[in-house]
Write a protein that holds these residues in place. Sequence first.
Motif, PDB file in Angstrom:
ATOM      1  N   ASP A 147       0.710  -5.933  -4.764  1.00 24.78           N
ATOM      2  CA  ASP A 147       2.021  -6.162  -4.557  1.00 24.78           C
ATOM      3  C   ASP A 147       2.980  -6.884  -5.602  1.00 24.78           C
ATOM      4  O   ASP A 147       4.136  -6.319  -5.793  1.00 24.78           O
ATOM      5  CB  ASP A 147       2.173  -6.821  -3.050  1.00 24.78           C
ATOM      6  CG  ASP A 147       1.857  -6.101  -1.852  1.00 24.78           C
ATOM      7  OD1 ASP A 147       1.689  -4.763  -2.098  1.00 24.78           O
ATOM      8  OD2 ASP A 147       1.699  -6.351  -0.677  1.00 24.78           O
ATOM      9  N   GLY A 148       2.511  -7.903  -6.018  1.00 25.21           N
ATOM     10  CA  GLY A 148       3.213  -8.945  -7.028  1.00 25.21           C
ATOM     11  C   GLY A 148       3.275  -7.970  -8.054  1.00 25.21           C
ATOM     12  O   GLY A 148       4.530  -7.961  -8.720  1.00 25.21           O
ATOM     13  N   ILE A 149       2.439  -7.100  -8.413  1.00 27.73           N
ATOM     14  CA  ILE A 149       2.716  -6.190  -9.568  1.00 27.73           C
ATOM     15  C   ILE A 149       3.689  -5.202  -9.411  1.00 27.73           C
ATOM     16  O   ILE A 149       4.405  -4.665 -10.255  1.00 27.73           O
ATOM     17  CB  ILE A 149       1.368  -5.524 -10.325  1.00 27.73           C
ATOM     18  CG1 ILE A 149       0.743  -6.734 -10.735  1.00 27.73           C
ATOM     19  CG2 ILE A 149       1.448  -4.739 -11.297  1.00 27.73           C
ATOM     20  CD1 ILE A 149      -0.774  -6.502 -11.068  1.00 27.73           C
ATOM     21  N   LEU A 179      -2.108  -9.287  -5.263  1.00 26.60           N
ATOM     22  CA  LEU A 179      -1.996  -9.014  -6.876  1.00 26.60           C
ATOM     23  C   LEU A 179      -1.350  -7.830  -6.775  1.00 26.60           C
ATOM     24  O   LEU A 179      -0.165  -7.782  -7.422  1.00 26.60           O
ATOM     25  CB  LEU A 179      -3.173  -9.246  -7.402  1.00 26.60           C
ATOM     26  CG  LEU A 179      -3.245  -8.775  -8.816  1.00 26.60           C
ATOM     27  CD1 LEU A 179      -2.301  -9.810  -9.735  1.00 26.60           C
ATOM     28  CD2 LEU A 179      -4.783  -8.725  -9.499  1.00 26.60           C
TER      29      LEU A 179
END
Lengths: 198, 198
Positions: free
Chosen positions: B161-163, B159
């Motif tokens: 990294d995705g953000i 999460l």
Amino acid sequence: MNAKRMLLETALAHFAREGYEGASLQKIADDVGIKKPSIYAHFKGKDHLFLSTLKDALKAEKRRITHYFISCKDQPLETRLHGLLEFLLEEYNRSSESKFVLRMAFFPPSSLYDEVMELIYPFLDSMERRVVQLMQQAQADGAVKIARPEDAAVAYMTLTDGILVEMVYGGLPGAERRLGASWPIFWAGIRAVGQTES
Amino acid sequence: MNAKRMLLETALAHFAREGYEGASLQKIADDVGIKKPSIYAHFKGKDHLFLSTLKDALKAEKRRITHYFISCKDQPLETRLHGLLEFLLEEYNRSSESKFVLRMAFFPPSSLYDEVMELIYPFLDSMERRVVQLMQQAQADGAVKIARPEDAAVAYMTLTDGILVEMVYGGLPGAERRLGASWPIFWAGIRAVGQTES
DNA sequence: TTTTAACTACCTAACGATCGTTAGCCATAA
DNA sequence: TTATGGCTAACGATCGTTAGGTAGTTAAAA
């Protein structure tokens, strides 16, 4: 094989591995088996070769994703979404195309920022729209209750990026580890949020 | 200010923006206000400047995260984890340090791959271990039921990294959008998975 | 059907610019 | 006196790019 195609494919691999600034026309030409100035018979310059490669990669990527969505048309939402992630991992592992697109989406060459974004934005937008649509459709069918399909789609895209970036240095094992750990939580979250808000 | 410090900070900004290959010692020296060869009074070469910058950035990053974890010691797990994400976004927005680390973690210069990974791996590992520990501790306190703390930590890192990657081109608004959409789903997922498996 | 013109896709040679780097000199400070 | 931290000048290598030439193919004109 067509020399222009070979150039596009070789350039893709080099740009994916070394980045725009790190890739050299000399080495690309060597790999293709022609001399450096011969590139200019097909492309106006490095910029042109790069942008052509990017357009080509985005087109192919879009086509493949569309194809995937069609191939699993009749399956339930969870299978389709989870399957798309597995599909992307396979793609990423198989060729440099996804890696190239990912790299250029996150770290475009600063000298070509606008041109790159003009190509990438619509791609990611259409991707997100498709996921939203998928969620809404599943909800309309009564299959799953999703509180806010837009939020669910954004969360899915976030998850996707988090898994894909891990591919870069963690490789397939690392990415599968992330997928395996994240998916149950993500999907349980989607269902739970759908329950609490009617 | 100390010239060596200025060099490290300026180099960081350039490497974050242009990447290793794209950054030029000429421009870094110009920004600092010294001549290019003067860099060699402080660093053996571009490699050395780069790796020093990376070490420096990782050290500072680690220190700040540790500091954050301490500052919110008494709060509940959700607040601490959610707060860390907000904290990282602020950091990312404030300076180039996080951007630099993120970029080099995902796309290290291919010529320095091993050296970079030797620095980044322990950093990410310790980060993940800390999150695992946080989850286990919260569970021991009876505050939250978490089925598999290791998986929860991996999902949290995914999460994150995705953000964070969204920060690169979506900027702060895009990242906050992702955080706002993803967190309720993530947290509901954590709780739900904790319920189903006793 | 032959000739000629144009075009394509490559080549060699070389361009100017910039790259990271080294040598060597000079001032200041320890 | 030695070390530090700057400087100028210049190095060789590589960068992307251009000029100009040459086979091979295509197509129109004679």
